[in-house]
Every structure is written in structure tokens, then in C-alpha cells.
Design an enzyme around this catalytic site. Structure first.
Site, PDB file in Angstrom:
ATOM      1  N   HIS A 194       0.841  -1.203   0.000  1.00 33.73           N
ATOM      2  CA  HIS A 194       0.000   0.000   0.000  1.00 33.73           C
ATOM      3  C   HIS A 194       0.875   1.252   0.000  1.00 33.73           C
ATOM      4  CE1 HIS A 194      -0.202   1.600   4.407  1.00 33.73           C
ATOM      5  NE2 HIS A 194       0.983   1.116   4.157  1.00 33.73           N
ATOM      6  N   CYS A 202       3.087  12.001  -0.143  1.00 34.28           N
ATOM      7  CA  CYS A 202       2.538  10.684  -0.464  1.00 34.28           C
ATOM      8  C   CYS A 202       3.670   9.671  -0.335  1.00 34.28           C
ATOM      9  CB  CYS A 202       1.992  10.675  -1.882  1.00 34.28           C
ATOM     10  SG  CYS A 202       1.314   9.096  -2.381  1.00 34.28           S
ATOM     11  N   HIS A 250       4.970   0.237  -0.566  1.00 42.31           N
ATOM     12  CA  HIS A 250       5.711  -0.675   0.309  1.00 42.31           C
ATOM     13  C   HIS A 250       4.728  -1.680   0.898  1.00 42.31           C
ATOM     14  CE1 HIS A 250       4.092   2.415   2.953  1.00 42.31           C
ATOM     15  NE2 HIS A 250       4.082   1.486   3.903  1.00 42.31           N
ATOM     16  N   HIS A 286       3.433  -4.530   4.237  1.00 38.08           N
ATOM     17  CA  HIS A 286       3.416  -4.891   5.659  1.00 38.08           C
ATOM     18  C   HIS A 286       2.893  -6.314   5.801  1.00 38.08           C
ATOM     19  CE1 HIS A 286       3.992  -0.769   7.072  1.00 38.08           C
ATOM     20  NE2 HIS A 286       3.056  -0.383   6.225  1.00 38.08           N
ATOM     21  N   HIS A 300      -1.840 -10.585  -0.083  1.00 36.83           N
ATOM     22  CA  HIS A 300      -0.978 -10.639  -1.282  1.00 36.83           C
ATOM     23  C   HIS A 300      -1.495  -9.751  -2.413  1.00 36.83           C
ATOM     24  CE1 HIS A 300       1.013 -14.698  -0.055  1.00 36.83           C
ATOM     25  NE2 HIS A 300       1.272 -13.700   0.770  1.00 36.83           N
ATOM     26  N   GLU A 304       0.279  -2.853  11.729  1.00 41.97           N
ATOM     27  CA  GLU A 304       1.104  -2.912  10.517  1.00 41.97           C
ATOM     28  C   GLU A 304       2.577  -3.125  10.840  1.00 41.97           C
ATOM     29  OE1 GLU A 304       0.480   0.700   8.278  1.00 41.97           O
ATOM     30  OE2 GLU A 304       1.695   1.878   9.647  1.00 41.97           O
TER      31      GLU A 304
END
Ligand SMILES: [Zn+2]
Length: 167
Positions: free
Chosen positions: A22, A31, A35, A37, A75, A154
Site C-alpha cells: 500500500h 505521499c 511498500h 506490511h 498478497h 502494521e
């Protein structure tokens, strides 16, 4: 046995996870870059005891539903459909993403989760998962629940919790 008092049940399992990509937009023009998590999800449900079964809600069923909700976004690239700054355009097999009117990414459509939220923060993900869980529980005719609490983490020590009163 006393009928007074409510019970609180809690479910947290290692497999309530989803590994997703995200990026977040911030106030102003900032912004993040894309990347990922390994998100972890913890659900707490509160409610009255069902006096036929002597539980608040069936753990097995709750885990099954939560696992499916996590699998739905596992995923994948999480993209917000209700952002003022991020525009998500579906074009056949691809999704084109613009930020502040400038083209930024193109992803295969099958690798994206298009979510009805304004930003893919853990706060918004927690709220979305809570609403999806509530919808599932209503479909199944769950009764006696008074609150759902959803924590989405996260990173270790970095999480948000959303609480919805459903009574
Ligand atoms: Zn992030």
C-alpha cells in the site's frame, strides 16, 4: 447460573494476517512510496451469552469468517476508492493509479484490492474489516452481540483499533 453480566470473547491467531502492499497520502502533497506490511488482525467481540450454546459466538465460525476476510486482501495491492487525491482507473486487465492527477502506477487488476475507503491507513482498514465482519454476522443471524473491536497492526507496536457498538 447467573444471567447477569456480559461476557467478552477475544480471538487472535497467527493466521489472522495479511501481507499486502500500500501507500498512504498525507495532508498537503506528501505521499508515501509503495511498500508492504505483514498486517496482523485481532478481533474482540462482546455480547450476551447465548444460553442454548453457552457461548457469545462460535469461535470456529468467527475464525473461519475472519480468515476469509483476511484472505480477500492478502498478497494484493490495497488501493483506496474514496480518496480525494488517489484516482483508481480500471482499464481491462490493469488498474492505473493517479496521485494528484499524475500517473503513478499500473498494476495487474488481479493483484489489486479496490477498497471503499479514503486512505489505506490501519484505522480505515480496521473500520472496513469491522463492517465486513458485521455484515457476515448479520447474514448468519448472530444475536446478542453488543460490540465488535478490530485491531489492525502494521508493525510491532503500531496499530489502530476500531470499535463498533452493534446493540
Ligand atoms: Zn505502510
Amino acid at each position: 447460573m447467573s444471567k447477569r453480566g456480559d461476557f467478552r470473547v477475544s480471538v487472535t491467531k497467527d493466521y489472522l494476517v495479511f501481507a499486502s502492499a500500500h501507500f498512504i497520502t498525507f495532508a498537503g502533497h506528501r505521499c508515501e512510496g509503495l511498500h508492504g506490511h505483514n498486517y496482523r488482525v485481532r478481533v474482540t467481540m462482546e455480547g450476551a451469552l447465548n444460553e442454548e450454546s453457552w457461548f457469545v459466538f462460535d469461535f470456529v465460525e468467527l475464525k473461519r469468517v475472519m480468515r476469509r476476510l483476511c484472505d480477500e486482501i492478502d498478497h494484493l495491492v490495497l488501493l483506496p476508492l474514496r480518496s480525494d487525491r488517489v484516482t483508481v482507473i480500471e482499464e481491462g486487465d490493469v488498474v492505473r493509479v493517479e496521485v494528484d492527477g499524475k500517473s503513478r502506477y499500473v498494476f495487474p487488476r488481479r493483484d489489486c484490492a479496490l477498497l471503499p475507503i479514503p486512505n489505506t491507513t490501519v484505522e480505515m482498514l480496521a473500520q472496513l474489516l469491522t463492517e465486513r465482519l458485521r455484515g457476515e454476522l448479520e447474514t448468519q443471524g448472530a444475536r446478542g452481540l453488543t460490540a465488535i473491536e478490530m485491531e489492525v497492526e502494521e508493525n510491532f507496536g503500531q496499530s489502530a483499533t476500531y470499535r463498533l457498538d452493534v446493540s
